[in-house]
Design an enzyme around this catalytic site. Structure first.
Site, short mmCIF file in Angstrom:
data_model
loop_
_atom_site.label_atom_id
_atom_site.label_comp_id
_atom_site.label_asym_id
_atom_site.label_seq_id
_atom_site.Cartn_x
_atom_site.Cartn_y
_atom_site.Cartn_z
N GLU A 65 -20.02 -5.63 8.94
CA GLU A 65 -20.83 -6.75 9.45
C GLU A 65 -20.59 -8.03 8.65
O GLU A 65 -20.71 -9.14 9.18
CB GLU A 65 -22.31 -6.40 9.38
CG GLU A 65 -23.21 -7.54 9.83
CD GLU A 65 -24.68 -7.21 9.74
OE1 GLU A 65 -25.33 -7.26 10.77
OE2 GLU A 65 -25.17 -6.90 8.64
N ARG A 131 -24.26 -14.74 -1.92
CA ARG A 131 -23.02 -14.49 -1.17
C ARG A 131 -22.67 -15.61 -0.17
O ARG A 131 -21.51 -15.77 0.21
CB ARG A 131 -23.15 -13.18 -0.39
CG ARG A 131 -23.47 -11.96 -1.25
CD ARG A 131 -22.29 -11.58 -2.13
NE ARG A 131 -22.57 -10.40 -2.90
CZ ARG A 131 -22.39 -9.15 -2.44
NH1 ARG A 131 -21.94 -8.96 -1.22
NH2 ARG A 131 -22.67 -8.12 -3.22
N HIS A 161 -29.02 -10.13 1.00
CA HIS A 161 -28.69 -10.84 2.23
C HIS A 161 -29.98 -11.12 3.00
O HIS A 161 -30.98 -10.41 2.83
CB HIS A 161 -27.82 -9.93 3.13
CG HIS A 161 -26.40 -9.78 2.69
ND1 HIS A 161 -25.79 -8.55 2.61
CD2 HIS A 161 -25.45 -10.70 2.35
CE1 HIS A 161 -24.53 -8.72 2.22
NE2 HIS A 161 -24.30 -10.00 2.05
N CYS A 248 -25.32 -3.39 8.42
CA CYS A 248 -24.05 -3.67 7.72
C CYS A 248 -22.89 -2.84 8.25
O CYS A 248 -21.72 -3.20 8.06
CB CYS A 248 -24.19 -3.35 6.23
SG CYS A 248 -25.64 -3.97 5.46
N1 GLY Z 1 -22.13 -3.03 -1.52
C1 GLY Z 1 -22.26 -4.00 -0.51
C2 GLY Z 1 -22.28 -5.36 -1.04
O1 GLY Z 1 -22.72 -5.57 -2.15
O2 GLY Z 1 -21.82 -6.27 -0.41
#
Ligand code: GLY
Length: 253
Positions: A65, A131, A161, A248
């Site tokens: 994802e 992120r 997220h 995900c």
């Molecule tokens: N383990 C998934 C992430 O941290 O993106």
């Protein structure tokens, strides 16, 4: 309605995936069988599932994802913010070209992971997280505008997220936990609050009228059912060890 999904088989190096969970190391064989159950559940709900080969270069690549956003007319290849995940987008254009006539790309210095992107009708919420940065979110909003859609940013404090803490269940229902429970940007929705001890279940997914809920979170499941939804549970314990949730594991469109 979703008719298609793309998944990627778990990497042979799954146990080296990023994690902050403190739940131990995922067991590869168990992860494979949970992934197979996930695929068969999607199929049962009427989804035609494209299964990509495992990519042993990237331990987190099962969390597909994060590398693309799939709308009706177009797809966007993201630029993951986690340096160890950036290469997971390799080969995605070829995959997406089979399904979409337009493929857009997030470019440097933007970063964006699909886990930070939640669609509600014709509007997208985009989490600004460790992120996903402002530049990446702004690029996505410009792409959305080009296709007649809109987007807005949601500043995250602690969540990995956006969809770690919120899921849109359709019919105006938002499943929310933690820092997002009181977020004014979601005040217009009917909220189903996920208690702190079940916060992992805030990542549940609507698939053609049924809500897939991770196994082991009975209070949340009950609340979702009380709001009029049918549910189906899937065990994702091995992916949880790597901070991964139900959403995900697939791109749905
Ligand atoms: N383990 C998934 C992430 O941290 O993106």
């Amino acid at each position: 309605m979703f008719t298609r999904a793309i998944v990627r088989l778990p990497s042979g190096n799954l146990k080296e995936g990023l994690s902050s969970s403190d739940l131990g190391i995922p067991e590869y064989e168990v992860a494979l069988s949970q992934h197979a159950e996930y695929i068969s559940s999607l199929k049962k709900l009427g989804i035609d599932v494209t299964i990509l080969q495992a990519n042993d270069l990237y331990p987190d690549s099962v969390f597909i994802e994060d590398v693309a956003i799939c709308d009706r007319e177009f797809a966007v290849i993201t630029r993951p913010g986690a340096p160890t995940r950036r290469g997971e987008t390799e080969g995605m254009k070829e995959v997406l070209d089979d399904f979409f006539s337009h493929t857009e790309v997030i470019t440097s210095p933007g970063t964006l992971e699909g886990g930070d992107v939640m669609k509600v009708n014709d509007h997208y919420y985009i989490g600004i997280s460790a992120r996903t940065n402002h530049n990446g979110a702004d690029q996505l909003i410009r792409i959305l505008n080009k296709y007649g859609l809109t987007g807005e940013k949601v500043i995250l404090e602690k969540l990995l997220h956006l969809k770690t803490g919120i899921s849109y269940l359709e019919n105006g229902y938002m499943l929310v936990s933690g820092e997002l429970a009181e977020c004014p940007q979601f005040s217009k929705y009917r909220k189903i609050i996920v208690d702190t001890h079940e916060s992992y279940a805030a990542n549940s997914i609507w698939i053609n009228g049924v809500i897939l809920v991770p196994e082991g979170f009975p209070d949340t499941r009950r609340k979702i059912e009380k709001s009029g939804f049918e549910t189906l549970t899937i065990n994702t314990s091995e992916f949880r060890k790597l901070d991964g949730g139900l959403s995900c594991l697939s791109l749905r469109f």
